[in-house]
Enzyme design. Structure first.
Site, mmCIF file in Angstrom:
data_model
loop_
_atom_site.group_PDB
_atom_site.id
_atom_site.type_symbol
_atom_site.label_atom_id
_atom_site.label_comp_id
_atom_site.label_asym_id
_atom_site.label_seq_id
_atom_site.Cartn_x
_atom_site.Cartn_y
_atom_site.Cartn_z
ATOM 1 N N GLU A 33 6.883 -17.251 41.744
ATOM 2 C CA GLU A 33 7.999 -17.848 40.846
ATOM 3 C C GLU A 33 6.889 -18.592 39.935
ATOM 4 O OE1 GLU A 33 9.528 -20.141 38.996
ATOM 5 O OE2 GLU A 33 10.446 -21.231 40.492
ATOM 6 N N LYS A 90 2.026 -25.742 51.880
ATOM 7 C CA LYS A 90 0.948 -26.440 51.084
ATOM 8 C C LYS A 90 1.792 -27.029 50.081
ATOM 9 C CE LYS A 90 -1.174 -26.436 47.843
ATOM 10 N NZ LYS A 90 -0.907 -27.409 46.829
ATOM 11 N N CYS A 128 10.705 -24.695 35.310
ATOM 12 C CA CYS A 128 10.173 -23.532 34.846
ATOM 13 C C CYS A 128 11.432 -22.900 34.002
ATOM 14 C CB CYS A 128 9.684 -22.561 36.005
ATOM 15 S SG CYS A 128 8.549 -23.255 36.929
ATOM 16 N N GLU A 132 4.784 -22.971 27.612
ATOM 17 C CA GLU A 132 5.560 -23.772 28.540
ATOM 18 C C GLU A 132 5.116 -25.150 28.129
ATOM 19 O OE1 GLU A 132 5.311 -23.035 32.621
ATOM 20 O OE2 GLU A 132 7.363 -23.281 32.839
HETATM 21 C C1 SIN Z 1 11.605 -24.737 38.789
HETATM 22 O O1 SIN Z 1 11.444 -25.302 37.719
HETATM 23 O O2 SIN Z 1 10.671 -23.571 39.175
HETATM 24 C C2 SIN Z 1 12.848 -24.334 39.817
HETATM 25 C C3 SIN Z 1 13.984 -25.161 39.032
HETATM 26 C C4 SIN Z 1 15.154 -24.587 39.723
HETATM 27 O O3 SIN Z 1 15.191 -24.464 40.904
HETATM 28 O O4 SIN Z 1 16.464 -24.796 39.299
#
Ligand code: SIN
Length: 489
Positions: A264, A184, A298, A395
């Site tokens: 994650e 998805k 992230c 964040e």
């Molecule tokens: C992410 O922002 O979740 C992944 C970034 C990355 O794989 O470097």
């Protein structure tokens, strides 16, 4: 090198649902628009999967599961390796598509294609290597046989910020382990994932392998479409990349079936510059750690914790570097920084900057949206930020660098760990002893020492605390898709 969508690619791009090896329309022919964040123009209308469509996709994954699991690991690896080759051969096209739907500059998009394809190559190699064990039980009465089985049909929910890499980081290990999948993709950027799925579909078809191994359900109603799957006993695994808030909801839904879950989630990465740091290297690392994908990652550095003695020169030099950047549509040559994903993202970033300023921070550069179309925000450096500002606690997911001064190592580590999140952390120091202390004490699943980037297909990506569960990439990534079975013999 092409930086815009080629007519051939645009003409052949799949825009439907992939279920059981066939691209088709969603129930009732419903579609949604995918837009270019740099121009706000509609790129494509994409099939909008309903809950019923998602259930059909899970049915196809379930029906193909036994046959795919029976395919020799070597051949599963060869499928992934061939897909890797096909994607790298079309890297220019795939990069142009990422730039179009996600906005990142073409050179960054191309780097993402290679990074993303590498997950397929790595798991092509891992497909034949996952371990087992045979030994005599300590009491000597029997043998113990420990082996691995694929966990089963897996739902892979991917974000919009790395449209190829976040898909291949899940699809690669799942297929290598012998699991079938329903993907998805994010509604903002489904097209790149659909192109990857088409590459895999074609490879499976050419080899006469089961059709329902990879299924894709783009949808503008993610919660409606995926919730029924989480309570469907045919689903055995959930892998999600996205915010901690959504991750919590999905985990709660997955608990009903005690689904295996890999999460994650969000980050709030500290970027620590110790008193003995090489300032040039720290500024260089900060550019990458902060501005990759315009800060929408992230693992982006969220807070710059800089020793008192370096805080001013660090902030000033970072501001000079930010000012020299060219902001614009990612397909335009010479552009360094693309747009944010949408207007809501710009509003959020602007609100965080406003909050920091209201609490006494100074804007050294940026702090505003430029005029004109597209969801752009000027890269921003904030000095004198207090640790309670929202930009330091949440964040930001945008091009804002708040600089916070500290006076000694203990304070730096305490500030760095003062968050419920623990995905990535970065630290700059020329002392080995300090580097080792930081590597031991920073509460993060990934730590870059004198490096502004940690991502690598061969390394375990994931976080501690509320940043998630499990790891993706490396040897660890395939474990997420395997069950351990012990036989007393
Ligand atoms: C992410 O922002 O979740 C992944 C970034 C990355 O794989 O470097």
């Amino acid at each position: 090198m092409s930086t815009s969508l080629s007519p051939a690619l645009a003409a052949h791009l799949p825009t439907g649902l992939l279920v059981g090896g066939h691209w088709g329309a969603a129930t009732g022919g419903r579609t949604f628009e995918v837009c270019d964040p740099a121009t706000e123009e509609v790129l494509f209308d994409v099939a909008d999967a309903s809950p019923e469509d998602a259930r059909r996709a899970l049915g196809a994954a379930h029906d193909a599961a036994a046959a795919w699991r029976a395919v020799a690991p070597r051949e599963r690896g060869e499928v992934l390796r061939a897909a890797y080759e096909r994607i790298v051969a079309r890297a220019d096209d795939v990069a142009a598509l990422i730039t179009a739907e996600c906005g990142k500059p073409y050179s960054e998009a191309r780097a993402e294609v290679l990074y993303g394809a590498d997950f397929l190559r790595w798991y092509a190699e891992e497909a034949v290597r996952f371990p087992g064990l045979v030994r005599t039980a300590p009491a000597g009465a029997n043998r113990q046989l420990v082996h691995r089985r694929p966990v089963g049909p897996s739902l892979l929910i991917t974000p919009w910020n790395f449209p190829i890499a976040m898909a291949t980081r899940k699809i690669g290990p799942a297929l290598a382990a012998g699991c079938t999948v329903v993907v998805k993709p994010a509604a903002q950027t489904p097209l790149t994932t659909m192109l990857v799925a088409e590459v895999l579909r074609a490879e499976l078809e050419d080899r006469g392998l089961p059709a329902g191994v990879v299924n894709v359900v783009p949808t503008s109603r993610p919660a409606d479409a995926t919730s029924p799957l989480l309570t469907d006993p045919r689903l055995r695994k959930l892998s999600f990349t996205g915010s901690t808030a959504v991750g919590r909801t999905l985990l709660a839904q997955a608990s009903g079936q005690v689904l295996s879950a890999s999460m994650e989630l969000g980050g709030n990465a500290p970027f620590v510059v110790m008193a003995d740091a090489d300032l040039d290297a720290a500024v260089e690392g900060a550019m990458v750690a902060k501005l990759r994908n315009t800060g929408q990652s992230c693992v982006a550095a969220n807070r710059f914790l800089v020793h008192d003695s370096l805080a001013r020169p660090f902030a000033r030099r970072l501001a000079e570097r930010f000012e020299a950047l060219r902001l614009g549509p990612g397909a335009e040559p010479g552009v360094d920084l693309g747009p944010l994903i949408d207007a809501a993202a710009v509003d959020k970033v602007d609100a965080f900057v406003g909050d920091a300023v209201a609490r006494g921070a100074q804007v050294l550069t940026g702090g505003e949206r430029p005029d004109g179309p597209g969801s752009f925000y000027r890269p921003t450096v904030l000095a004198g930020v207090g640790p309670d500002a929202r930009v330091a606690r949440e964040e930001v997911f945008g091009p804002v660098a708040p600089v916070i001064a500290f006076t000694d190592d203990d304070e730096a580590i305490a500030l760095a760990n003062d968050t419920e999140l623990g995905l990535a952390a970065y630290a700059y120091t020329t002392s080995l002893a300090r580097a080792m202390r930081l590597a031991d004490e920073l509460e993060a699943g990934m730590i870059g020492i004198n490096r502004g980037m940690v991502s690598d297909a061969s390394a375990p990506f994931g976080g501690m605390k509320q940043s998630g569960l499990g790891r993706e990439g490396g040897e660890a990534g395939i474990e997420e898709y395997l069950e351990t079975v012990y036989v007393a013999l």
